[in-house]
Design a protein around this motif. Structure first.
Motif, PDB file in Angstrom:
ATOM      1  N   PRO A 178      58.513  75.439   7.178  1.00 58.32           N
ATOM      2  CA  PRO A 178      59.175  76.755   7.138  1.00 58.32           C
ATOM      3  C   PRO A 178      60.137  76.854   5.950  1.00 58.32           C
ATOM      4  CG  PRO A 178      59.297  75.748   9.327  1.00 58.32           C
ATOM      5  CD  PRO A 178      58.861  74.676   8.391  1.00 58.32           C
ATOM      6  N   ALA A 179      60.455  78.076   5.578  1.00 63.66           N
ATOM      7  CA  ALA A 179      61.309  78.273   4.399  1.00 63.66           C
ATOM      8  C   ALA A 179      62.708  77.704   4.605  1.00 63.66           C
ATOM      9  CB  ALA A 179      61.391  79.765   4.062  1.00 63.66           C
ATOM     10  N   CYS A 180      63.203  77.707   5.858  1.00 66.15           N
ATOM     11  CA  CYS A 180      64.505  77.110   6.157  1.00 66.15           C
ATOM     12  C   CYS A 180      64.565  76.756   7.637  1.00 66.15           C
ATOM     13  CB  CYS A 180      65.650  78.053   5.767  1.00 66.15           C
ATOM     14  SG  CYS A 180      65.938  79.398   6.945  1.00 66.15           S
ATOM     15  N   LEU A 181      65.641  76.128   8.052  1.00 66.60           N
ATOM     16  CA  LEU A 181      65.777  75.668   9.439  1.00 66.60           C
ATOM     17  C   LEU A 181      66.011  76.799  10.440  1.00 66.60           C
ATOM     18  CD1 LEU A 181      67.887  72.446   8.843  1.00 66.60           C
ATOM     19  CD2 LEU A 181      65.601  72.531   9.861  1.00 66.60           C
ATOM     20  N   LEU A 182      66.224  78.025   9.936  1.00 63.99           N
ATOM     21  CA  LEU A 182      66.454  79.149  10.836  1.00 63.99           C
ATOM     22  C   LEU A 182      65.217  80.022  11.020  1.00 63.99           C
ATOM     23  CD1 LEU A 182      70.048  80.340   9.816  1.00 63.99           C
ATOM     24  CD2 LEU A 182      69.377  78.880  11.726  1.00 63.99           C
ATOM     25  N   CYS A 183      64.164  79.754  10.301  1.00 60.09           N
ATOM     26  CA  CYS A 183      62.978  80.604  10.381  1.00 60.09           C
ATOM     27  C   CYS A 183      62.267  80.461  11.726  1.00 60.09           C
ATOM     28  CB  CYS A 183      62.007  80.251   9.260  1.00 60.09           C
ATOM     29  SG  CYS A 183      62.540  80.829   7.644  1.00 60.09           S
ATOM     30  N   LYS A 184      61.628  81.534  12.169  1.00 56.11           N
ATOM     31  CA  LYS A 184      60.906  81.518  13.443  1.00 56.11           C
ATOM     32  C   LYS A 184      59.743  80.519  13.416  1.00 56.11           C
ATOM     33  CE  LYS A 184      57.963  85.482  12.167  1.00 56.11           C
ATOM     34  NZ  LYS A 184      57.578  86.877  12.525  1.00 56.11           N
ATOM     35  N   GLN A 185      59.276  80.167  12.213  1.00 60.31           N
ATOM     36  CA  GLN A 185      58.171  79.213  12.092  1.00 60.31           C
ATOM     37  C   GLN A 185      58.551  77.793  12.490  1.00 60.31           C
ATOM     38  OE1 GLN A 185      58.953  81.452   9.698  1.00 60.31           O
ATOM     39  NE2 GLN A 185      57.158  82.800   9.719  1.00 60.31           N
ATOM     40  N   ASN A 186      59.834  77.563  12.781  1.00 58.19           N
ATOM     41  CA  ASN A 186      60.258  76.226  13.211  1.00 58.19           C
ATOM     42  C   ASN A 186      59.807  75.890  14.628  1.00 58.19           C
ATOM     43  OD1 ASN A 186      62.206  74.757  11.210  1.00 58.19           O
ATOM     44  ND2 ASN A 186      62.759  76.920  11.082  1.00 58.19           N
ATOM     45  N   VAL A 187      59.514  76.894  15.437  1.00 61.06           N
ATOM     46  CA  VAL A 187      59.135  76.641  16.826  1.00 61.06           C
ATOM     47  C   VAL A 187      57.869  75.779  16.886  1.00 61.06           C
ATOM     48  CG1 VAL A 187      58.394  77.693  18.995  1.00 61.06           C
ATOM     49  CG2 VAL A 187      60.207  78.764  17.642  1.00 61.06           C
ATOM     50  N   GLY A 188      58.014  74.558  17.417  1.00 60.31           N
ATOM     51  CA  GLY A 188      56.886  73.648  17.540  1.00 60.31           C
ATOM     52  C   GLY A 188      56.548  72.875  16.278  1.00 60.31           C
ATOM     53  N   TYR A 189      57.337  73.048  15.204  1.00 63.88           N
ATOM     54  CA  TYR A 189      57.017  72.399  13.925  1.00 63.88           C
ATOM     55  C   TYR A 189      57.314  70.900  13.973  1.00 63.88           C
ATOM     56  CZ  TYR A 189      56.887  71.606   8.877  1.00 63.88           C
ATOM     57  OH  TYR A 189      56.589  71.136   7.618  1.00 63.88           O
ATOM     58  N   ALA A 190      56.410  70.101  13.416  1.00 61.26           N
ATOM     59  CA  ALA A 190      56.533  68.641  13.496  1.00 61.26           C
ATOM     60  C   ALA A 190      57.639  68.076  12.620  1.00 61.26           C
ATOM     61  CB  ALA A 190      55.201  67.987  13.117  1.00 61.26           C
ATOM     62  N   GLY A 191      58.058  68.826  11.609  1.00 58.46           N
ATOM     63  CA  GLY A 191      59.111  68.333  10.728  1.00 58.46           C
ATOM     64  C   GLY A 191      58.593  67.405   9.652  1.00 58.46           C
ATOM     65  N   ARG A 192      59.504  67.020   8.782  1.00 59.31           N
ATOM     66  CA  ARG A 192      59.204  66.085   7.696  1.00 59.31           C
ATOM     67  C   ARG A 192      60.514  65.417   7.315  1.00 59.31           C
ATOM     68  NH1 ARG A 192      58.740  71.489   5.878  1.00 59.31           N
ATOM     69  NH2 ARG A 192      60.232  72.012   4.218  1.00 59.31           N
ATOM     70  N   VAL A 193      60.491  64.530   6.357  1.00 60.31           N
ATOM     71  CA  VAL A 193      61.682  63.748   6.027  1.00 60.31           C
ATOM     72  C   VAL A 193      62.874  64.638   5.668  1.00 60.31           C
ATOM     73  CG1 VAL A 193      62.658  62.029   4.454  1.00 60.31           C
ATOM     74  CG2 VAL A 193      60.348  61.735   5.335  1.00 60.31           C
ATOM     75  N   ASN A 194      62.629  65.755   4.977  1.00 56.04           N
ATOM     76  CA  ASN A 194      63.734  66.635   4.576  1.00 56.04           C
ATOM     77  C   ASN A 194      63.800  67.914   5.409  1.00 56.04           C
ATOM     78  OD1 ASN A 194      61.423  67.819   3.595  1.00 56.04           O
ATOM     79  ND2 ASN A 194      62.248  68.290   1.563  1.00 56.04           N
ATOM     80  N   HIS A 195      63.175  67.880   6.595  1.00 55.72           N
ATOM     81  CA  HIS A 195      63.203  69.043   7.471  1.00 55.72           C
ATOM     82  C   HIS A 195      63.074  68.560   8.913  1.00 55.72           C
ATOM     83  CE1 HIS A 195      62.501  73.511   7.930  1.00 55.72           C
ATOM     84  NE2 HIS A 195      62.185  73.076   9.139  1.00 55.72           N
ATOM     85  N   ALA A 196      64.064  68.885   9.739  1.00 55.55           N
ATOM     86  CA  ALA A 196      64.112  68.361  11.105  1.00 55.55           C
ATOM     87  C   ALA A 196      62.895  68.774  11.929  1.00 55.55           C
ATOM     88  CB  ALA A 196      65.380  68.852  11.806  1.00 55.55           C
ATOM     89  N   ALA A 197      62.448  67.867  12.793  1.00 56.08           N
ATOM     90  CA  ALA A 197      61.346  68.160  13.716  1.00 56.08           C
ATOM     91  C   ALA A 197      61.809  69.171  14.760  1.00 56.08           C
ATOM     92  CB  ALA A 197      60.873  66.883  14.393  1.00 56.08           C
ATOM     93  N   ARG A 198      60.894  70.061  15.159  1.00 59.35           N
ATOM     94  CA  ARG A 198      61.246  71.113  16.113  1.00 59.35           C
ATOM     95  C   ARG A 198      60.145  71.328  17.165  1.00 59.35           C
ATOM     96  NH1 ARG A 198      65.783  70.334  14.807  1.00 59.35           N
ATOM     97  NH2 ARG A 198      67.198  71.745  13.714  1.00 59.35           N
ATOM     98  N   GLN A 199      59.390  70.269  17.510  1.00 63.11           N
ATOM     99  CA  GLN A 199      58.353  70.452  18.534  1.00 63.11           C
ATOM    100  C   GLN A 199      58.944  70.829  19.892  1.00 63.11           C
ATOM    101  OE1 GLN A 199      58.331  67.574  16.515  1.00 63.11           O
ATOM    102  NE2 GLN A 199      56.270  66.701  16.457  1.00 63.11           N
ATOM    103  N   ASN A 200      60.195  70.455  20.141  1.00 64.80           N
ATOM    104  CA  ASN A 200      60.847  70.760  21.427  1.00 64.80           C
ATOM    105  C   ASN A 200      61.696  72.026  21.361  1.00 64.80           C
ATOM    106  OD1 ASN A 200      62.758  69.726  19.701  1.00 64.80           O
ATOM    107  ND2 ASN A 200      63.695  68.347  21.199  1.00 64.80           N
ATOM    108  N   HIS A 201      61.519  72.812  20.312  1.00 62.52           N
ATOM    109  CA  HIS A 201      62.344  73.988  20.048  1.00 62.52           C
ATOM    110  C   HIS A 201      61.652  75.253  20.552  1.00 62.52           C
ATOM    111  CE1 HIS A 201      65.096  76.651  18.104  1.00 62.52           C
ATOM    112  NE2 HIS A 201      64.338  76.931  17.066  1.00 62.52           N
TER     113      HIS A 201
END
Length: 503
Positions: A178-201
């Motif tokens: 996702p473009a940032c940590l506040l984007c709606k695309q974070n829901v369920g996102y696996a994350g990466r080293v420079n972006h927190a995982a959000r599968q439980n979000h």
């Protein structure tokens, strides 16, 4: 506890918290086996031993599973970043689909808005999106000041950000998904080293001022039920009439919550300026308790009570039973302030084409009335104050250097994690008489310590922590005074009245 016992314990945790039902046990176990790359239990009897897991056991269960993942090379490196990515993946095995969570929230909302947020807040902790076992380690206290009791927190879960870096990030081209940590695309996102995982979000859909927004809680929880309200569209922070409309629409949906917006300019804004969002929660901040010290009227708005708040920053408070009228007046005040210059008060609307004036707004409901606090902000810099004239000055950077955003404006200091160790070491140095100025880790605090030591006839091991905490709180009060565009003296108050007259 071996890995199979840990799988069963985590499944039991899902039952305890209501994240899963008894019918989901086998499915959940199989999901966890898959994530851990295990073919199955050693025998059927082992799989049926589901313990009655308590909420407080979660951290220990996840540690067993993470240690197993590290020893079996299921994660690239045994570090906090990779462990957080992996344990979020494990927790996702217990979390329902977004549609089910939205439906549950609506069912609770029909009972009452407070019941809905109570459920959602507990859910956000049970899923480990909010890591209870980390949040409880944050250091918190209150300090009595002339402005009331202000809140101090030393944050142990989020790194300190440099104001210049925040400004660069705001202007940098957006890339990535996702473009940032506040984007709606974070829901369920696996994350990466420079972006927190959000599968439980999981987030809750809202409509504010006719547009799509979302509700979630902050994973850092600086105060009770610290929520984030984010635009469904990835657009930069912008304070406007629509901002005020959105804030009141939110308060109408959740009248037990306060909500506010960071300003929309570097230095006086928050740490994320690239995505339009608000922050709120179920907490009464010191600024909300601060009284109005001077009232005034704006022509054409006799139905709106206006006043200047007794607060270190420059705050106009508007009250009315009609939120639309507050919105109209707030828009007028914002418009006048955007273009307002007062050379004698060193307030410039712009220099060299760069605009400096903006507002930090905070909305709440008080009984039958709506209330809006408008905090006047200006981000001008000089050679003497390169990080901002109305920003904590250099002599306070040993305690607070970051932007003074919405949360700080309201009277809650979010201080960097380095201070926990530094203040403990400082207390020991004061008690033992160690030379602070010659200590490379503590010398930044030397002048500060020298300034407050004469106030105390005796500093001992028994009282040094309380004394240091009190002095830190008083420094934060100074931080807020530095951030105020109109100072708390007769000259500053006269300049403030001059702006009021311009309205």
């Amino acid at each position: 506890m071996n890995i199979f016992e840990a799988i069963n314990a985590l499944t039991g945790y899902g039952l305890t918290t209501g994240l899963i039902e008894p019918e989901d046990i086998i499915y959940t176990q199989n999901r966890l086996l898959e994530v851990l790359q295990l073919d199955g239990f050693e025998d059927t009897a082992q799989a049926e031993k589901i313990p009655d897991t308590k909420r407080e056991e979660l951290e220990g269960i996840l540690k067993v599973m993470l240690d197993y993942a590290a020893s079996h090379k299921l994660i690239a490196d045994d570090s906090i970043v990779y462990r957080d990515l992996f344990d979020t993946k494990l927790m996702s095995c217990l979390v329902a689909r977004p549609s089910q969570i939205e439906q549950k929230f609506l069912e609770e909302y029909k009972k009452s808005p407070a019941q809905a947020t109570d459920w959602y807040y507990r859910f956000s902790q049970d899923t480990d999106y909010i890591r209870r076992y980390r949040i409880c380690k944050d250091v918190k206290w209150k300090t009595k000041t002339e402005y009331g009791d202000i809140d101090i927190t030393i944050n142990l879960s989020k790194p300190e950000k440099d104001p210049k870096a925040i400004a660069v990030a705001r202007n940098a081209p957006q890339a990535g998904y996702p473009a940032c940590l506040l984007c709606k695309q974070n829901v369920g996102y696996a994350g990466r080293v420079n972006h927190a995982a959000r599968q439980n979000h999981r987030t809750i859909s809202l409509k504010l001022a006719g547009k799509e927004w979302g509700l979630q809680y902050s994973p850092y929880v600086y105060y009770n039920e610290h929520c984030i309200v984010f635009s469904a569209e990835h657009t930069p922070m912008k304070i406007s009439r629509e901002t005020f409309m959105c804030l009141f629409d939110f308060v109408k949906l959740f009248p037990h919550y306060t909500v506010g917006s960071n300003a929309d300019l570097p230095i006086v804004g928050g740490s994320i300026l690239s995505h339009n969002h608000f922050q709120g929660g179920r907490y009464e901040f010191a600024m909300a308790k601060a009284p109005v010290e001077e009232t005034f009227k704006i022509p054409g708005f006799d139905d709106v009570t206006c006043g200047i708040v007794n607060w270190p920053m420059s705050v106009i408070r508007l009250d009315s039973e009609n939120s639309d009228r507050i919105v109209q007046l707030a828009d007028k005040i914002l418009s006048v302030w955007r273009s307002y210059t007062d050379v004698d008060a060193f307030i410039y609307a712009e220099t060299d084409g760069e605009k400096h004036n903006t507002i930090t707004p905070i909305a709440r409901k008080r009984g039958d009335k709506f209330e809006l606090d408008l905090v006047l902000r200006n981000n001008i810099t000089t050679d003497e104050h390169p990080l901002g004239v109305f920003h904590p000055h250099a002599e306070l950077h040993h305690i607070k250097k970051e932007n003074i955003g919405l949360i700080e404006v309201m009277g809650l200091a979010v201080l960097p994690s380095r201070l926990k160790a530094e203040l403990a070491d400082l207390g020991e140095a004061i008690v033992t008489g160690r030379d602070i100025a010659s200590d490379p880790q503590l010398n930044k605090h030397a002048d500060w310590v020298k300034s407050f030591l004469p106030k105390y006839p005796s500093i001992t091991t028994a009282n040094c922590e309380e004394i240091i905490r009190n002095e830190v709180g008083l420094v934060f009060a100074q931080v807020l005074e530095h951030a105020g565009v109109y100072k708390r003296n007769e000259q500053g108050k006269a300049a403030f009245r001059k702006f009021i007259a311009a309205l």
